[in-house]
Enzyme design. Structure first.
Site, PDB file in Angstrom:
ATOM      1  CG  ASP A 123       3.089  -1.549   0.152  1.00 41.53           C
ATOM      2  OD1 ASP A 123       3.285  -0.450   0.695  1.00 41.53           O
ATOM      3  OD2 ASP A 123       2.006  -2.169   0.230  1.00 41.53           O
ATOM      4  CG  ASP A 170       0.635  -0.063   5.725  1.00 45.30           C
ATOM      5  OD1 ASP A 170       1.400  -0.588   6.561  1.00 45.30           O
ATOM      6  OD2 ASP A 170       0.317   1.142   5.744  1.00 45.30           O
ATOM      7  CB  THR A 194       6.225   1.504   4.200  1.00 48.23           C
ATOM      8  OG1 THR A 194       5.004   1.876   4.867  1.00 48.23           O
ATOM      9  CG2 THR A 194       7.389   1.679   5.174  1.00 48.23           C
ATOM     10  CB  ALA A 195       3.305   6.049   3.337  1.00 53.15           C
ATOM     11  CE  LYS A 237       4.973   3.083  -0.505  1.00 52.74           C
ATOM     12  NZ  LYS A 237       4.143   1.860  -0.450  1.00 52.74           N
ATOM     13  CG  ASP A 279      -1.653  -3.511  -0.834  1.00 49.58           C
ATOM     14  OD1 ASP A 279      -2.783  -3.067  -0.558  1.00 49.58           O
ATOM     15  OD2 ASP A 279      -0.610  -2.911  -0.526  1.00 49.58           O
TER      16      ASP A 279
END
Length: 315
Positions: free
Chosen positions: A68, A70, A175-176, A220, A243
């Site tokens: 991931d 962020d 990631t988005a 994801k 996270d």
């Protein structure tokens, strides 16, 4: 750009749009990786690097790692930093920057993603880039990385990614954030490539629409599953790092899940399942996850207050 009404990861199944978003992200990631096979890897060590783990296994080419972005690889949200760079280049007005700033402040203070904030940020990003060429945004993205992102990479997470690379394994960001932004970050870190939200483009120009939905939550997991099938990976031998409890579907896919700088829900989930945990944040309080270090609290509070004041004046 995020879908409305997110449910908890364990209750929300993948929709057809999630599958489409995952498959689009996987296809985009493989194309980008093939074009960047000769990119130079960045090197370096940090005092924050964790002890050498039992995993990864050197030479296991059917294993890979999925990170991931962020607050796992980078402090804060990539979409916010990208927005700052676009504002500097006069892509949009100050009120939009204020909204980005408030969303970033919430993300740092709460330590979790707020679906409504993330949706607002991505909707804004779509409208901002509509009509611009993909090549133009990629070029600007390189500059924005140097200006706002390079100094926000967590050294500890970077060391984990490097361990997989040193073992001869591929490493992907998941990631988005827009796939173009994610691809730039992956390239600059020497990673294999990136799975990200795919914005539709026609003849190299953004249309302002998405392919599927944002790469978030179950999407994801669909992207990782699609990429693993295309790359002939054994997910039981792969690792994933995040996270956020929103990424439990992705973490649950692999044989080696890691909770990195975890939010409260993910920490609880990880401990219950004996997943490995790493926390690279300074000044972390055991019961309050996601609070910035003491040295940064004053600056953050001031920036948040200023953003709120400007927001009130413009309402």
């Amino acid at each position: 750009m995020a879908a409305l009404g997110w449910l908890t990861p364990r209750r929300r199944s993948a929709t057809a749009r999630s599958v489409l978003a995952g498959e689009a992200a996987a296809e985009a990631a493989r194309k980008t990786s093939a074009a960047d096979d000769d990119a130079a890897l960045l090197t370096g060590t940090s005092e924050e690097a964790p002890e050498e783990p039992m995993f990864p296994v050197a030479g296991d080419v059917r294993a890979a790692a999925f990170f991931d972005l962020d607050n796992t690889v980078m402090q804060g949200a990539a979409i916010f930093h990208f927005g700052r760079g676009l504002y500097k280049r006069k892509f949009f007005e100050r009120r939009e920057l204020t909204r980005f700033a408030w969303q970033q402040a919430w993300f740092r203070l709460a330590g979790v993603e707020d679906p409504e904030h993330m949706q607002d940020a991505r909707d804004s990003a779509l409208s901002i880039v509509k009509g611009h060429r993909v090549s133009e945004l990629m070029s600007i993205g390189e500059e924005i990385y140097d200006e706002y992102m390079a100094d926000r990479i967590w050294p500890g997470t970077r060391a984990l990614a490097q361990a997989h690379l040193d073992a001869g394994q591929k490493v992907w960001l998941v990631t988005a954030a827009p796939v173009e932004t994610a691809t730039i970050i992956a390239r600059r870190l020497g990673l294999t490539g990136a799975l990200g939200t795919v914005a539709e483009s026609v003849d190299g120009v953004y249309t302002g629409r998405l392919v599927g939905e944002p790469l978030h939550g179950p999407a994801k997991a669909e992207a990782v599953r699609a990429l693993a099938a295309a790359e002939d990976l054994d997910l039981d031998r792969c690792a994933a790092y995040s996270d956020s409890h929103n990424d439990i579907p992705m973490l649950s896919l692999v044989g080696h899940p890691y909770a990195i700088n975890p939010d409260t829900k993910l920490r609880k989930h990880a401990r219950a399942r004996d997943w490995r945990l790493r926390d690279y944040r300074t000044g972390r309080k055991a019961a309050k996850v996601g609070i910035p270090a003491a040295a940064g609290v004053g600056a953050l509070a001031g920036g948040t207050a200023a953003a709120l004041a400007l927001h009130r004046r413009r309402r």
